[in-house]
Design an enzyme around this catalytic site. Structure first.
Site, PDB file in Angstrom:
ATOM      1  N   ALA A  77       0.870  -1.178   0.000  1.00  0.00           N
ATOM      2  CA  ALA A  77       0.000   0.000   0.000  1.00  0.00           C
ATOM      3  C   ALA A  77       0.906   1.226   0.000  1.00  0.00           C
ATOM      4  CB  ALA A  77      -0.879  -0.016   1.246  1.00  0.00           C
ATOM      5  N   GLY A  96       0.507  -4.910   0.939  1.00  0.00           N
ATOM      6  CA  GLY A  96      -0.724  -4.944   0.150  1.00  0.00           C
ATOM      7  C   GLY A  96      -0.518  -5.550  -1.238  1.00  0.00           C
ATOM      8  N   GLU A 155      -0.772  -9.170  -0.679  1.00  0.00           N
ATOM      9  CA  GLU A 155      -2.186  -9.448  -0.357  1.00  0.00           C
ATOM     10  C   GLU A 155      -3.057  -9.433  -1.619  1.00  0.00           C
ATOM     11  OE1 GLU A 155      -1.866  -6.363   2.779  1.00  0.00           O
ATOM     12  OE2 GLU A 155      -3.006  -7.793   3.975  1.00  0.00           O
ATOM     13  N   GLU A 159       4.606  -5.353   7.199  1.00  0.00           N
ATOM     14  CA  GLU A 159       3.866  -4.267   7.851  1.00  0.00           C
ATOM     15  C   GLU A 159       4.291  -4.007   9.290  1.00  0.00           C
ATOM     16  OE1 GLU A 159       2.511  -6.439   5.730  1.00  0.00           O
ATOM     17  OE2 GLU A 159       0.908  -5.518   4.580  1.00  0.00           O
TER      18      GLU A 159
HETATM   19  N1  CAA Z   1       4.615   3.095  -0.579  1.00  0.00           N
HETATM   20  C1  CAA Z   1       5.011   4.270  -1.098  1.00  0.00           C
HETATM   21  N2  CAA Z   1       6.142   4.415  -1.814  1.00  0.00           N
HETATM   22  C2  CAA Z   1       6.892   3.323  -2.000  1.00  0.00           C
HETATM   23  C3  CAA Z   1       6.546   2.060  -1.471  1.00  0.00           C
HETATM   24  C4  CAA Z   1       5.339   1.981  -0.730  1.00  0.00           C
HETATM   25  N3  CAA Z   1       4.887   0.818  -0.222  1.00  0.00           N
HETATM   26  N4  CAA Z   1       7.499   1.167  -1.804  1.00  0.00           N
HETATM   27  C5  CAA Z   1       8.408   1.839  -2.524  1.00  0.00           C
HETATM   28  N5  CAA Z   1       8.055   3.150  -2.645  1.00  0.00           N
HETATM   29  C6  CAA Z   1       8.749   4.241  -3.336  1.00  0.00           C
HETATM   30  C7  CAA Z   1       9.937   4.739  -2.519  1.00  0.00           C
HETATM   31  O1  CAA Z   1       9.506   5.664  -1.552  1.00  0.00           O
HETATM   32  C8  CAA Z   1      10.779   5.368  -3.616  1.00  0.00           C
HETATM   33  O2  CAA Z   1      10.207   6.609  -3.952  1.00  0.00           O
HETATM   34  P1  CAA Z   1      11.156   7.926  -4.128  1.00  0.00           P
HETATM   35  O3  CAA Z   1      12.057   7.571  -5.290  1.00  0.00           O
HETATM   36  O4  CAA Z   1      10.192   9.021  -4.417  1.00  0.00           O
HETATM   37  O5  CAA Z   1      11.900   8.064  -2.851  1.00  0.00           O
HETATM   38  C9  CAA Z   1      10.539   4.448  -4.800  1.00  0.00           C
HETATM   39  O6  CAA Z   1       9.341   3.741  -4.525  1.00  0.00           O
HETATM   40  C10 CAA Z   1      11.653   3.407  -4.989  1.00  0.00           C
HETATM   41  O7  CAA Z   1      11.784   2.690  -3.758  1.00  0.00           O
HETATM   42  P2  CAA Z   1      13.179   2.528  -2.973  1.00  0.00           P
HETATM   43  O8  CAA Z   1      14.077   3.669  -3.291  1.00  0.00           O
HETATM   44  O9  CAA Z   1      12.869   2.276  -1.545  1.00  0.00           O
HETATM   45  O10 CAA Z   1      13.745   1.214  -3.699  1.00  0.00           O
HETATM   46  P3  CAA Z   1      14.758   0.144  -3.086  1.00  0.00           P
HETATM   47  O11 CAA Z   1      15.158  -0.710  -4.219  1.00  0.00           O
HETATM   48  O12 CAA Z   1      15.831   0.826  -2.316  1.00  0.00           O
HETATM   49  O13 CAA Z   1      13.887  -0.716  -2.035  1.00  0.00           O
HETATM   50  C11 CAA Z   1      11.957  -1.927  -1.284  1.00  0.00           C
HETATM   51  C12 CAA Z   1      12.841  -1.524  -2.486  1.00  0.00           C
HETATM   52  C13 CAA Z   1      12.742  -2.855  -0.359  1.00  0.00           C
HETATM   53  C14 CAA Z   1      10.730  -2.662  -1.853  1.00  0.00           C
HETATM   54  C15 CAA Z   1      11.512  -0.670  -0.507  1.00  0.00           C
HETATM   55  O14 CAA Z   1      10.990   0.271  -1.433  1.00  0.00           O
HETATM   56  C16 CAA Z   1      10.466  -0.916   0.532  1.00  0.00           C
HETATM   57  O15 CAA Z   1      10.780  -1.428   1.588  1.00  0.00           O
HETATM   58  N6  CAA Z   1       9.200  -0.507   0.269  1.00  0.00           N
HETATM   59  C17 CAA Z   1       8.130  -0.600   1.228  1.00  0.00           C
HETATM   60  C18 CAA Z   1       7.651  -2.033   1.408  1.00  0.00           C
HETATM   61  C19 CAA Z   1       6.550  -2.089   2.456  1.00  0.00           C
HETATM   62  O16 CAA Z   1       6.783  -1.817   3.611  1.00  0.00           O
HETATM   63  N7  CAA Z   1       5.350  -2.464   2.039  1.00  0.00           N
HETATM   64  C20 CAA Z   1       4.205  -2.550   2.935  1.00  0.00           C
HETATM   65  C21 CAA Z   1       3.435  -1.266   2.865  1.00  0.00           C
HETATM   66  S1  CAA Z   1       2.173  -1.154   4.096  1.00  0.00           S
HETATM   67  C22 CAA Z   1       0.896  -2.069   3.529  1.00  0.00           C
HETATM   68  O17 CAA Z   1       0.959  -2.642   2.450  1.00  0.00           O
HETATM   69  C23 CAA Z   1      -0.308  -2.087   4.423  1.00  0.00           C
HETATM   70  C24 CAA Z   1      -1.367  -3.050   4.026  1.00  0.00           C
HETATM   71  O18 CAA Z   1      -1.301  -4.225   4.325  1.00  0.00           O
HETATM   72  C25 CAA Z   1      -2.549  -2.594   3.359  1.00  0.00           C
END
Ligand code: CAA
Length: 258
Positions: free
Chosen positions: A66, A112, A115, A135
């Site tokens: 998400a 998400g 999911e 999460e």
């Molecule tokens: N939400 C918003 N933006 C996201 C994102 C997310 N879930 N995942 C990645 N991005 C964005 C980053 O912020 C970044 O944007 P900017 O260039 O503007 O800074 C861009 O995508 C590229 O990401 P990274 O620079 O972080 O890329 P990376 O290769 O260094 O890392 C990754 C990749 C390990 C997937 C890392 O992006 C990450 O950990 N993302 C989040 C994963 C996460 O926690 N997901 C769960 C979200 S909560 C949820 O989903 C709740 C639910 O159950 C409904």
């Protein structure tokens, strides 16, 4: 219909819906999941479509979760509403879709994003994929059905491990867990998925619709899955597809369900 965050192509009765926010690793904001809901419902009402594939644009991510930026300031009430919307207009639409939906996982499928894949009927992942529900590292829990569908698919112990550690697993481990149905190379992901779609499309779409409904009754509290099966089984009899399929068998030919 044009979408801000999706690309779709309809070919050979398959609608391929590609989530198109590659700079954000295809993170699901509310607009995107509303568009997915719309695209799936449009496929259901479109007689040209018999199967749906969901994938992500780019070579890095299916969906990285998400959109964290969107919900970071949410109150408890808004958090509840986000989860409720994710269930009602994303994962339930997908899970209950009468046409089969395959997730073609091409990289990160996190939070998400995983999911969303869990709600699909089948999952094919490329060998560079990484899957997890991270999460708890954000101080929240999976909110689009992950706490329910992950244990149903891989067992409670493994789901607790994945959710409490927030770890990512690779495609080999996901295959071993039964989290994905098939693993392919990154190059072959879409052609493999296409071949899988073709095998499914040889069968009766009406019978597949009734199978999905019956299988979805498995493990649902308050629902007698065996009773649902009896009803769905009965509904197949004397349909066009039933007549075609049984007649072809008795005539020692192959049915044409197109
Ligand atoms: N939400 C918003 N933006 C996201 C994102 C997310 N879930 N995942 C990645 N991005 C964005 C980053 O912020 C970044 O944007 P900017 O260039 O503007 O800074 C861009 O995508 C590229 O990401 P990274 O620079 O972080 O890329 P990376 O290769 O260094 O890392 C990754 C990749 C390990 C997937 C890392 O992006 C990450 O950990 N993302 C989040 C994963 C996460 O926690 N997901 C769960 C979200 S909560 C949820 O989903 C709740 C639910 O159950 C409904």
């Amino acid at each position: 219909m044009s979408y801000n965050n999706l690309i779709y192509t309809i070919k050979d009765r398959v609608n391929t819906i590609s989530i198109n926010r590659p700079k954000k690793l295809n993170a699901l904001n509310i607009e995107t999941f509303s568009e997915i809901d719309h695209a799936v419902k449009s496929s259901v009402s479109n007689p040209e479509v018999r199967l749906i594939v969901i994938t992500g644009v780019g070579d890095k991510a299916f969906v990285a979760g998400a959109d964290i930026k969107e919900f970071v300031k949410f109150t408890m009430e808004e958090g509840f509403q986000l989860s409720e919307s994710g269930h009602k207009i994303l994962t339930e639409t997908i899970e209950n879709c009468p046409k089969p939906i395959i997730a073609a996982i091409n990289g990160y499928a996190l939070g998400g994003g995983l999911e969303l894949a869990l709600a699909c009927h089948l999952r094919v992942a490329s060998e560079n994929s990484k899957m997890g529900l991270p999460e708890v590292s954000l101080g929240v829990i999976p909110g689009y059905g992950g706490t329910q569908r992950l244990p149903q698919l891989i067992g409670k112990g493994r789901a607790l491990d994945m959710i409490m550690t927030g770890k990512m697993i690779n495609a080999d481990q996901a295959l071993d867990y039964g989290l994905i149905n098939y693993k392919t190379t990154a190059d072959q992901l879409m052609s493999f998925t296409d071949d899988l779609a073709k095998k499914i499309l040889l069968n009766s779409s009406n019978a597949i619709k009734h199978s999905i409904k019956s299988i979805n009754a498995y493990d649902k509290s308050g629902v007698d899955g065996f009773k649902v099966e009896m009803n769905e089984f009965g509904k197949c009899f004397q349909t066009n597809d039933f007549v075609k399929g049984t007649t072809a068998f008795l005539n020692k030919t192959k049915p044409d369900f197109n």
